[in-house]
Write an enzyme that holds these catalytic residues in place. Structure first.
Site, short mmCIF file in Angstrom:
data_model
loop_
_atom_site.label_atom_id
_atom_site.label_comp_id
_atom_site.label_asym_id
_atom_site.label_seq_id
_atom_site.Cartn_x
_atom_site.Cartn_y
_atom_site.Cartn_z
N THR A 1 0.87 -1.18 0.00
CA THR A 1 0.00 0.00 0.00
C THR A 1 0.90 1.22 0.00
O THR A 1 1.96 1.21 0.64
CB THR A 1 -0.91 0.03 1.24
OG1 THR A 1 -1.33 1.38 1.51
CG2 THR A 1 -0.20 -0.48 2.47
N CYS B 1 -2.02 4.86 -5.35
CA CYS B 1 -2.77 4.03 -4.41
C CYS B 1 -2.91 2.69 -5.11
O CYS B 1 -3.25 2.64 -6.30
CB CYS B 1 -4.13 4.62 -4.09
SG CYS B 1 -5.18 3.54 -3.11
#
Length: 232
Positions: free
Chosen positions: A83, A197
């Site tokens: 992430t 992202c």
């Protein structure tokens, strides 16, 4: 072959992309029945998400540090935090383990420089777009100029990530919003746009725009493959 440690589950949809991309990369490089040696710890994203939005970053660091220790004990030679946003606490995690973290911003920056990109747009959570832990690293360590959308567009990008993409919802209407924002970044001088992202690439792909896109999930996975087999 080195064993790759993955801190996943943020969200599990993008962790699935990591697992697939890494194994495909190993197969492409080594052929035959070769697949990646992996140790995965998948957290409960509901816990992480609540702490993120409460600003309790030290508590998220504690959760991921414990996960990282488990992965290290499981035999991992290095770790990927699957992430972008949680690289905010990468320094705290590093302080608790003895194996290196392959930083997603470093891998992305190296890919940008390979393609002679010096000014780039950044999409991600508001944490990633607004705070210095990611874009500051790109600028200070690699000399890349980073621009982000206007405040209202940043909120749209953020909300779609958490309310849709992290829940596995892919909507054409949201893709149109992202493409409009990407075009605005190009108008501001961005030579390319970072999909900063790991869920965004589930929605927006290169076929949807002529603006060069840099998918951080794919870039991070590719870097992991190189590191895992660099002793071959």
């Amino acid at each position: 072959m080195k064993t790759i440690g993955l801190l996943g589950g943020m969200s599990w949809e993008s962790t699935l992309s990591y697992y697939k991309a890494i194994n495909e990369g190993i197969k492409e490089k080594l052929g035959g029945l070769n697949s990646a040696k992996l140790c995965l710890y998948s957290v409960n994203f509901d816990e992480i998400e609540k702490l993120q939005h409460q600003g309790k970053w030290n508590e998220t660091a504690d959760i991921l540090s414990q996960a990282a220790l488990s992965v290290e004990k499981g035999g991992a030679d290095f770790i990927l935090i699957c992430t972008n946003t949680m690289h905010k606490v990468a320094p705290q995690i590093e302080n608790n383990i003895s194996i290196p973290i392959l930083h997603i911003a470093d891998a992305t920056a190296e890919k940008l420089l390979e393609n002679n990109i010096s000014k780039v747009g950044l999409l991600g959570t508001t944490f990633t777009m607004e705070q210095g832990f990611y874009k500051g690293r790109l600028t200070e360590k690699f000399g890349i100029d980073v621009i982000v959308p206007a405040e209202d567009d940043r909120q749209k990008v953020h909300d779609i990530i958490y309310q849709e993409l992290c829940r596995g919802e892919i909507r054409d209407s949201s893709r149109s919003i992202y493409i409009e924002i990407i075009n605005k970044l190009r108008e501001q001088g961005a030579e390319a746009v970072i999909l900063g992202c790991t869920e965004i690439a589930l929605l927006v792909k290169q076929q949807h725009t002529d603006v060069p896109l840099f998918d951080t999930t794919a870039i991070h996975a590719e870097a992991a493959v190189r590191l895992a087999i660099d002793d071959h």
